[in-house]
Design an enzyme around this catalytic site. Sequence first.
Site, short mmCIF file in Angstrom:
data_model
loop_
_atom_site.label_atom_id
_atom_site.label_comp_id
_atom_site.label_asym_id
_atom_site.label_seq_id
_atom_site.Cartn_x
_atom_site.Cartn_y
_atom_site.Cartn_z
N ASN A 7 -9.68 -7.02 23.24
CA ASN A 7 -9.43 -6.42 24.55
C ASN A 7 -8.30 -5.41 24.37
O ASN A 7 -7.13 -5.78 24.25
CB ASN A 7 -9.03 -7.53 25.53
N LYS A 14 -5.30 -7.48 22.74
CA LYS A 14 -5.42 -8.95 22.74
C LYS A 14 -6.62 -9.31 21.90
O LYS A 14 -7.65 -8.62 21.97
CB LYS A 14 -5.65 -9.47 24.16
N ARG A 89 -14.16 -5.88 25.14
CA ARG A 89 -14.12 -5.71 26.59
C ARG A 89 -14.10 -4.21 26.87
O ARG A 89 -13.26 -3.49 26.34
CB ARG A 89 -12.86 -6.35 27.16
N HIS A 178 -13.69 -6.92 36.88
CA HIS A 178 -13.50 -8.35 36.62
C HIS A 178 -14.83 -9.10 36.58
O HIS A 178 -14.88 -10.31 36.84
CB HIS A 178 -12.63 -9.03 37.71
N HIS A 206 -10.49 -13.63 42.00
CA HIS A 206 -9.79 -13.45 40.72
C HIS A 206 -8.42 -12.85 41.07
O HIS A 206 -8.31 -11.68 41.39
CB HIS A 206 -10.58 -12.52 39.80
N ASN A 209 -2.59 -10.05 37.95
CA ASN A 209 -1.89 -8.78 38.22
C ASN A 209 -2.82 -7.81 38.92
O ASN A 209 -2.47 -7.17 39.89
CB ASN A 209 -1.39 -8.17 36.92
N ARG A 239 -0.44 -2.55 42.78
CA ARG A 239 -1.43 -1.63 43.37
C ARG A 239 -1.56 -1.86 44.87
O ARG A 239 -1.55 -3.01 45.32
CB ARG A 239 -2.81 -1.84 42.72
N PHE A 282 4.42 -13.28 41.05
CA PHE A 282 4.44 -14.19 42.20
C PHE A 282 5.48 -15.30 42.08
O PHE A 282 5.91 -15.84 43.09
CB PHE A 282 3.03 -14.77 42.44
N ASN A 333 -2.71 -21.11 39.39
CA ASN A 333 -1.39 -21.76 39.37
C ASN A 333 -0.64 -21.84 40.69
O ASN A 333 0.22 -22.69 40.85
CB ASN A 333 -0.48 -21.01 38.38
N GLU A 382 -12.48 -15.16 30.16
CA GLU A 382 -13.25 -13.92 29.94
C GLU A 382 -13.64 -13.75 28.48
O GLU A 382 -14.71 -13.25 28.17
CB GLU A 382 -12.43 -12.72 30.42
P1 ADP Z 1 -3.61 -10.11 34.25
O1 ADP Z 1 -4.56 -10.72 33.25
O2 ADP Z 1 -4.25 -9.35 35.35
O3 ADP Z 1 -2.45 -9.39 33.63
P2 ADP Z 1 -2.98 -12.88 34.91
O4 ADP Z 1 -4.31 -13.39 35.34
O5 ADP Z 1 -2.42 -13.35 33.62
O6 ADP Z 1 -2.91 -11.30 35.03
O7 ADP Z 1 -1.96 -13.24 36.08
C1 ADP Z 1 -0.62 -12.87 35.98
C2 ADP Z 1 0.11 -13.24 37.26
O8 ADP Z 1 -0.11 -14.63 37.55
C3 ADP Z 1 1.61 -13.11 37.12
O9 ADP Z 1 2.05 -11.83 37.45
C4 ADP Z 1 2.11 -14.12 38.12
O10 ADP Z 1 2.26 -13.43 39.34
C5 ADP Z 1 1.00 -15.12 38.26
N1 ADP Z 1 1.36 -16.45 37.74
C6 ADP Z 1 1.28 -16.90 36.48
N2 ADP Z 1 1.73 -18.19 36.39
C7 ADP Z 1 2.07 -18.54 37.64
C8 ADP Z 1 2.60 -19.75 38.24
N3 ADP Z 1 2.85 -20.84 37.51
N4 ADP Z 1 2.83 -19.73 39.56
C9 ADP Z 1 2.58 -18.63 40.30
N5 ADP Z 1 2.10 -17.49 39.81
C10 ADP Z 1 1.84 -17.43 38.52
#
Ligand code: ADP
Length: 396
Positions: A7, A14, A89, A178, A206, A209, A239, A282, A333, A382
């Site tokens: 990816n 990644k 990807r 996604h 989904h 970020n 965004r 978050f 989470n 994914e």
């Molecule tokens: P991407 O793959 O789009 O970069 P992820 O799916 O890894 O993003 O999600 C990242 C986001 O998930 C972080 O910015 C954070 O806001 C949130 N996150 C990760 N762990 C936790 C947690 N334990 N509690 C709340 N939010 C979380």
Amino acid sequence: MNVLVINCGSSSLKYQLLDMNSEKLLVKGLCERIGIDGFLKHSAPSKNYEANVPMPDHEAAVKVVMDALIDKDHGVLTSMSEIHAIGHRVVHGGERFSDSVVITDEVEQAIEDCCDIAPLHNPPNLIGIRACKKIMPGVPQVGVFDTAFHATMPEKAYLYAIPYELYEKYKIRKYGFHGTSHKYVSTLAAEMLGKPYDQAKVVTCHLGNGASVCAVDKGRSIDTSMGFTPLEGLAMGTRSGDIDPAVIPFVMQKEDMTAQQVLDVLNKKSGMMGISCVSSDFRDLATAAEQGNKRAEASLEVFCYRVAQYVGSYAASMNGLDAVVFTAGIGENDSYVREKVCSYLGFLGLEIDTEKNKQRGQAMDFSKPDAKVRALAIPTNEELVIARDTKMALKG
Ligand code: ADP
């Protein structure tokens, strides 16, 4: 059969290596700061390895990954010939790809053609493909597109109400992203519901970020919140999601900005970060809100309200709903976000068990036993979908 999943982003790469006979993850890792200096994080079962390694470009990063995979100390292979296929990807497949495909020169050209409508995402994906081709000539490569799962959307969902000739000339329409994640979690949701996939009505959220919602009706994506680009839809980490397009020329004029500069603001300085001025993460927002930061609280309210609105509208699109699925970093989470979103949806028959909802990072049904519509949290994967599709595309 060992499949290497790649990816490739603009400054990161990644990777995961999976044994696709058993679907076992053999190793995963991340190359960061490509083109700056270079940092490798490699997680093998027996050993985690991290090091500064020069990565002047993506080709160098792919070489670093190969070296790590066959390293005597932290590697998992004895030679590169044990990599049987590579799955990439690819973010945008335009209208051309409704499925994963073996990458040929023609496919490579079609991915390049999509750079015009996905200038942030497709170029790095293509660089990754070309780097792998150069370093591992002869190893089959497969492109798995974020947009492909949404190819089933009907015209009424993907057409924007703009002059039709703009669609004909430039293919301006909703594509959605996604897709691999929405496909994976909706499949598992049907299993958890005990319903055949082709009979289930599921809305998948989904929430990472980047964040999007998808209406999966009888196993097919019929609508999704991201559009022509991944900027449309939900408010996200940085965004804006949906806004009135008239805001763009207004800000250009008032702030003396170009269209590109305003677009950068909407992509990188808006969303949770823009409203809160605290963070796009978050966890940081929750801490700030607990400490009384009103704008952090407001940003979370905006996020949850809009997720709930999309779920409600997709229940209407499908004329029914069996389950709402939460996935990705926030969805898997963040129990506060899940509870808040579900609190808007009681009228549909969603009722959650707040104690169960406190668990995280595992597949679970956190609804009350007799709730009509189920609330599910399902970790996404994914890379596994990409590896499965790679195996399938090569068989097919
Ligand atoms: P991407 O793959 O789009 O970069 P992820 O799916 O890894 O993003 O999600 C990242 C986001 O998930 C972080 O910015 C954070 O806001 C949130 N996150 C990760 N762990 C936790 C947690 N334990 N509690 C709340 N939010 C979380």
